[in-house]
Write a protein that holds these residues in place. Structure first.
Motif, PDB file in Angstrom:
ATOM      1  N   GLY A   1       0.670  -0.283 -13.698  1.00  0.00           N
ATOM      2  CA  GLY A   1       1.227  -0.780 -12.433  1.00  0.00           C
ATOM      3  C   GLY A   1       0.360  -1.907 -11.896  1.00  0.00           C
ATOM      4  O   GLY A   1       0.241  -2.110 -10.677  1.00  0.00           O
ATOM      5  N   ALA A   2      -0.255  -2.668 -12.817  1.00  0.00           N
ATOM      6  CA  ALA A   2      -1.258  -3.670 -12.432  1.00  0.00           C
ATOM      7  C   ALA A   2      -0.657  -4.874 -11.716  1.00  0.00           C
ATOM      8  O   ALA A   2      -1.376  -5.642 -11.090  1.00  0.00           O
ATOM      9  CB  ALA A   2      -2.019  -4.135 -13.675  1.00  0.00           C
TER      10      ALA A   2
ATOM     11  N   ASP B   1       5.687   0.104 -21.290  1.00  0.00           N
ATOM     12  CA  ASP B   1       6.527   0.634 -20.225  1.00  0.00           C
ATOM     13  C   ASP B   1       6.313   2.141 -20.226  1.00  0.00           C
ATOM     14  O   ASP B   1       6.517   2.784 -21.266  1.00  0.00           O
ATOM     15  CB  ASP B   1       7.995   0.271 -20.532  1.00  0.00           C
ATOM     16  N   ILE B   2       5.897   2.681 -19.100  1.00  0.00           N
ATOM     17  CA  ILE B   2       5.535   4.112 -19.101  1.00  0.00           C
ATOM     18  C   ILE B   2       6.742   5.014 -19.370  1.00  0.00           C
ATOM     19  O   ILE B   2       6.571   6.175 -19.720  1.00  0.00           O
ATOM     20  CB  ILE B   2       4.806   4.546 -17.802  1.00  0.00           C
TER      21      ILE B   2
ATOM     22  N   VAL C   1      10.842   7.240 -13.846  1.00  0.00           N
ATOM     23  CA  VAL C   1       9.585   6.488 -13.658  1.00  0.00           C
ATOM     24  C   VAL C   1       8.479   7.390 -13.106  1.00  0.00           C
ATOM     25  O   VAL C   1       7.395   7.507 -13.696  1.00  0.00           O
ATOM     26  CB  VAL C   1       9.799   5.278 -12.720  1.00  0.00           C
TER      27      VAL C   1
ATOM     28  N   ILE D   1      -1.981   7.160  -8.021  1.00  0.00           N
ATOM     29  CA  ILE D   1      -1.606   6.844  -6.640  1.00  0.00           C
ATOM     30  C   ILE D   1      -0.244   7.480  -6.405  1.00  0.00           C
ATOM     31  O   ILE D   1       0.770   7.048  -6.953  1.00  0.00           O
ATOM     32  CB  ILE D   1      -1.503   5.329  -6.387  1.00  0.00           C
TER      33      ILE D   1
ATOM     34  N   ALA E   1       1.663   5.372   4.823  1.00  0.00           N
ATOM     35  CA  ALA E   1       2.369   4.086   4.651  1.00  0.00           C
ATOM     36  C   ALA E   1       1.390   2.967   4.280  1.00  0.00           C
ATOM     37  O   ALA E   1       0.381   2.756   4.963  1.00  0.00           O
ATOM     38  CB  ALA E   1       3.096   3.735   5.931  1.00  0.00           C
TER      39      ALA E   1
ATOM     40  N   ARG F   1      -3.539  -1.526   1.522  1.00  0.00           N
ATOM     41  CA  ARG F   1      -3.621  -1.493   0.055  1.00  0.00           C
ATOM     42  C   ARG F   1      -5.025  -1.892  -0.422  1.00  0.00           C
ATOM     43  O   ARG F   1      -5.487  -1.435  -1.448  1.00  0.00           O
ATOM     44  CB  ARG F   1      -2.572  -2.440  -0.562  1.00  0.00           C
TER      45      ARG F   1
HETATM   46  N1  LIG Z   1       5.018   1.598   0.126  1.00  0.00           N
HETATM   47  C1  LIG Z   1       4.410   2.570   0.737  1.00  0.00           C
HETATM   48  O1  LIG Z   1       4.303   2.603   1.965  1.00  0.00           O
HETATM   49  C2  LIG Z   1       3.790   3.675  -0.067  1.00  0.00           C
HETATM   50  C3  LIG Z   1       3.195   4.721   0.599  1.00  0.00           C
HETATM   51  C4  LIG Z   1       2.563   5.715  -0.136  1.00  0.00           C
HETATM   52  C5  LIG Z   1       2.535   5.639  -1.498  1.00  0.00           C
HETATM   53  N2  LIG Z   1       3.145   4.616  -2.149  1.00  0.00           N
HETATM   54  C6  LIG Z   1       3.068   4.584  -3.622  1.00  0.00           C
HETATM   55  O2  LIG Z   1       1.887   3.886  -3.984  1.00  0.00           O
HETATM   56  C7  LIG Z   1       2.021   3.340  -5.285  1.00  0.00           C
HETATM   57  C8  LIG Z   1       1.592   1.884  -5.289  1.00  0.00           C
HETATM   58  O3  LIG Z   1       2.361   1.164  -4.342  1.00  0.00           O
HETATM   59  P1  LIG Z   1       2.583  -0.399  -4.480  1.00  0.00           P
HETATM   60  O4  LIG Z   1       3.006  -0.884  -3.161  1.00  0.00           O
HETATM   61  O5  LIG Z   1       1.413  -1.003  -5.147  1.00  0.00           O
HETATM   62  O6  LIG Z   1       3.808  -0.391  -5.501  1.00  0.00           O
HETATM   63  P2  LIG Z   1       4.538  -1.659  -6.193  1.00  0.00           P
HETATM   64  O7  LIG Z   1       4.034  -2.915  -5.599  1.00  0.00           O
HETATM   65  O8  LIG Z   1       6.007  -1.380  -6.171  1.00  0.00           O
HETATM   66  O9  LIG Z   1       4.040  -1.594  -7.690  1.00  0.00           O
HETATM   67  C9  LIG Z   1       4.609  -0.726  -8.610  1.00  0.00           C
HETATM   68  C10 LIG Z   1       4.091  -1.100  -9.970  1.00  0.00           C
HETATM   69  O10 LIG Z   1       4.630  -0.176 -10.916  1.00  0.00           O
HETATM   70  C11 LIG Z   1       5.068  -0.918 -12.029  1.00  0.00           C
HETATM   71  N3  LIG Z   1       6.114  -0.193 -12.750  1.00  0.00           N
HETATM   72  C12 LIG Z   1       7.293   0.266 -12.265  1.00  0.00           C
HETATM   73  N4  LIG Z   1       7.973   0.863 -13.254  1.00  0.00           N
HETATM   74  C13 LIG Z   1       7.211   0.777 -14.371  1.00  0.00           C
HETATM   75  C14 LIG Z   1       7.384   1.196 -15.713  1.00  0.00           C
HETATM   76  N5  LIG Z   1       8.479   1.832 -16.103  1.00  0.00           N
HETATM   77  N6  LIG Z   1       6.389   0.948 -16.611  1.00  0.00           N
HETATM   78  C15 LIG Z   1       5.277   0.286 -16.225  1.00  0.00           C
HETATM   79  N7  LIG Z   1       5.070  -0.132 -14.975  1.00  0.00           N
HETATM   80  C16 LIG Z   1       6.021   0.112 -14.057  1.00  0.00           C
HETATM   81  C17 LIG Z   1       5.601  -2.212 -11.442  1.00  0.00           C
HETATM   82  O11 LIG Z   1       5.680  -3.182 -12.451  1.00  0.00           O
HETATM   83  P3  LIG Z   1       6.613  -4.507 -12.327  1.00  0.00           P
HETATM   84  O12 LIG Z   1       5.764  -5.505 -11.608  1.00  0.00           O
HETATM   85  O13 LIG Z   1       6.865  -4.850 -13.755  1.00  0.00           O
HETATM   86  O14 LIG Z   1       7.839  -4.107 -11.553  1.00  0.00           O
HETATM   87  C18 LIG Z   1       4.513  -2.492 -10.425  1.00  0.00           C
HETATM   88  O15 LIG Z   1       3.409  -3.091 -11.051  1.00  0.00           O
HETATM   89  C19 LIG Z   1       3.468   3.552  -5.679  1.00  0.00           C
HETATM   90  O16 LIG Z   1       3.563   4.713  -6.478  1.00  0.00           O
HETATM   91  C20 LIG Z   1       4.137   3.824  -4.342  1.00  0.00           C
HETATM   92  O17 LIG Z   1       5.294   4.624  -4.493  1.00  0.00           O
HETATM   93  C21 LIG Z   1       3.770   3.625  -1.447  1.00  0.00           C
END
Ligand SMILES: NC(=O)c1ccc[n+]([C@@H]2O[C@H](COP(=O)([O-])OP(=O)(O)OC[C@H]3O[C@@H](n4cnc5c(N)ncnc54)[C@H](OP(=O)(O)O)[C@@H]3O)[C@@H](O)[C@H]2O)c1
Length: 496
Positions: free
Chosen positions: A58-59, A102-103, A159, A367, A423, A447
């Motif tokens: 998820g880099a 891809d995971i 996912v 995470i 959040a 973040r």
């Molecule tokens: N938003 C919130 O307020 C919140 C709150 C609590 C927890 N979280 C959780 O915290 C974590 C990190 O959040 P974030 O904002 O950094 O998320 P993000 O920006 O949506 O990043 C998600 C990452 O996962 C990758 N990904 C998705 N499907 C994949 C797959 N099948 N194989 C490999 N990689 C995959 C994406 O890759 P691509 O770039 O290729 O799409 C992206 O790099 C997530 O799990 C999120 O649900 C979010």
């Protein structure tokens, strides 16, 4: 012994040895110029470079890219698991190794992906976007679903549950033992490794023995010929001094995986940068053609200076390890003979050199999210809950599947940390953090601070096998007492 019956001593080899180990700095400089061996190539040899790779999944995401940046800033060797390398290169820059996978596709999670990986930070998450479509810069997206009507792009089950399960199982198959650190992995050698070891034979004292260390399939081979002519009788290979010495204080000793020829060898450590300082030695017997694991406890090392033991020398200082050495010698200590030695050809294969007996640190950091246990929990007032909890069903059971993903991590047998942020925001980091367990808190957290937290967790034995929520404190506090924050956490019990 008259001049005539002395074997031919090779002054050229003597000079070569000293030059290789930079005992003669001027010649070394010249050599560096001629071979174009850039200084910075060896600078990290003693540091994280030989300590293994951190894999970030998820880099390209909001948290993931910050984790990558911070790891690189702290000299970790990072591999990024990404779905689109071209896009990832733009986001992450040149310093990170990219691996397309891809995971959700287990076949893409190959042994090459896990090669040399010592820990995984998993920041993946199913894509959630505004129903009217994603914005090019994803600015709106990063504000969180409080600010738009969201929809999930992929399936959370595939996912956030199946994908996480695939990844942690791939990790479980190849991560090294948690309480040890690989210093040299000759099964999977890097280019740098090939430049690290050089021969130090009795030519330095007038002898004619000869040896080398070279990479063969799946191992390094220390071999050569020991001659007792000219009062000689030893061959050895030694690392160049690490530019930044290894700090191995948290370990009990060194473990070698070797296959020998039945002779008794010595393993030697040095805690001074001097060429001719005290060597700390340990003798071990090999079994002919058998792979064996040899443990060299730091407290069993014998201090030796020019073949004489030093009973009053200080105990080995494992906080500054400058060089390692393997030796076959006719002698044991203080003139005593090695009982398992025969002059002539010898061969010792080495598969790995590890530090053992360290504290177990987390090797899989996930995470997750605050709120994963709240959908359907009795007594929950949905009005007060964050949108992801309220909209769990509309979003394909996103939190429910994240909890199942957490379970897969907890059941994997890999030492883990599950971080459940409240959040996530795009605000600057450096806020005070609050850790909680039981999944009851609401709030927000940057973040940036989650990325810093991941870095702390990697080096924190107290973060092993815990799940906790995190939000930022109401009051501003840029100083984190990480140790006391982690000390407040309970090891996994019934509360998830
Ligand atoms: N938003 C919130 O307020 C919140 C709150 C609590 C927890 N979280 C959780 O915290 C974590 C990190 O959040 P974030 O904002 O950094 O998320 P993000 O920006 O949506 O990043 C998600 C990452 O996962 C990758 N990904 C998705 N499907 C994949 C797959 N099948 N194989 C490999 N990689 C995959 C994406 O890759 P691509 O770039 O290729 O799409 C992206 O790099 C997530 O799990 C999120 O649900 C979010």
């Amino acid at each position: 012994m008259t001049h005539q019956n002395r074997s031919q001593w090779d002054a050229g080899r003597f000079l070569e040895t000293l030059t290789y180990f930079e005992v003669i700095p001027f010649l070394s400089c010249l050599k560096r110029l001629f071979t174009n061996r850039a200084k910075n190539k060896t600078e990290t040899q003693g540091g994280s470079q030989i300590m293994g790779v951190i894999l970030v999944a998820g880099a390209t995401g909001g948290v993931g890219k910050r984790v990558v940046r911070r790891l690189i800033e702290h000299d970790y060797q990072v591999r990024a698991l990404v779905r689109d390398a071209e896009r990832a290169r733009e986001i992450l820059g040149e310093k990170v190794e990219l691996f397309e996978a891809d995971i959700t596709l287990p076949d893409t999670l190959t042994p090459q992906l896990m090669n040399n990986v010592v820990a995984v930070v998993c920041c993946t998450g199913v894509r959630v976007q505004p129903v009217e479509g994603d914005t090019p810069d994803r600015a709106k997206y990063y504000q969180g679903i409080k600010f738009y009507m969201p929809e999930v792009v992929d399936s959370p089950e595939i996912v956030d549950y199946q994908g996480i399960k695939n990844l942690v199982q791939a990790a479980a198959r190849s991560l090294p033992q948690a309480a040890s650190t690989v210093l040299f992995d000759f099964k999977h050698p890097t280019d740098q490794l090939k430049e690290t070891w050089g021969a130090v034979d009795d030519v330095v004292m007038g002898g004619v023995s000869e040896s080398s260390m070279r990479l063969i399939e799946q191992a390094a081979l220390f071999s050569g010929n020991v001659s007792t002519a000219n009062s000689g009788g030893f061959a050895s290979v030694r690392t160049r001094n690490f530019d930044s010495p290894l700090n191995l204080t948290e370990y009990e000793g060194i473990e070698l995986r070797v296959k020998g020829d039945g002779q008794r060898y010595k393993f030697i450590l040095r805690s001074e940068a001097k060429w001719d300082g005290i060597s700390y030695c340990y003798s071990f017997d090999t079994e002919k053609d058998q792979w064996i694991d040899v443990r060299v406890p730091f407290e069993a090392l014998i201090p030796v200076f020019r073949a004489k033991t030093l009973p009053d020398a200080p105990a080995f200082d494992s906080s500054h390890v400058y060089a390692l050495q393997l030796m076959l010698s006719k002698f044991e200590y203080d003139g005593g003979l090695n009982p398992n030695f025969a002059p002539g050809a010898f061969a010792l294969q080495v598969e790995s050199i590890k530090a053992y007996g360290g504290a177990t640190k987390p090797q899989f950091i996930m995470i997750s999210s605050a709120g994963v246990t709240r959908p359907g929990r009795p007594g929950i007032n949905l009005e007060e809950e964050p949108p992801a909890v309220r909209m769990n069903n509309q979003l394909g059971g996103i939190l429910t599947w994240k909890l199942r993903g957490e379970d897969a991590v907890r059941e994997s047998g890999v030492p883990y940390t599950i971080i459940r942020p409240c959040a996530l925001t795009e605000e600057p980091g450096g806020k005070g953090l609050v850790f909680e367990q039981g999944d009851n808190i609401r709030g927000k957290v940057s973040r940036e601070d989650i990325a810093e937290l991941c870095l702390q967790v990697l080096e924190q034995p107290k973060a092993c096998n815990v799940t906790f929520e995190v939000k930022e404190a109401d009051s501003f506090n840029s100083f984190h007492n990480w140790d006391s924050l982690f000390s407040s956490l309970k090891l996994e019990s019934g509360d998830k």
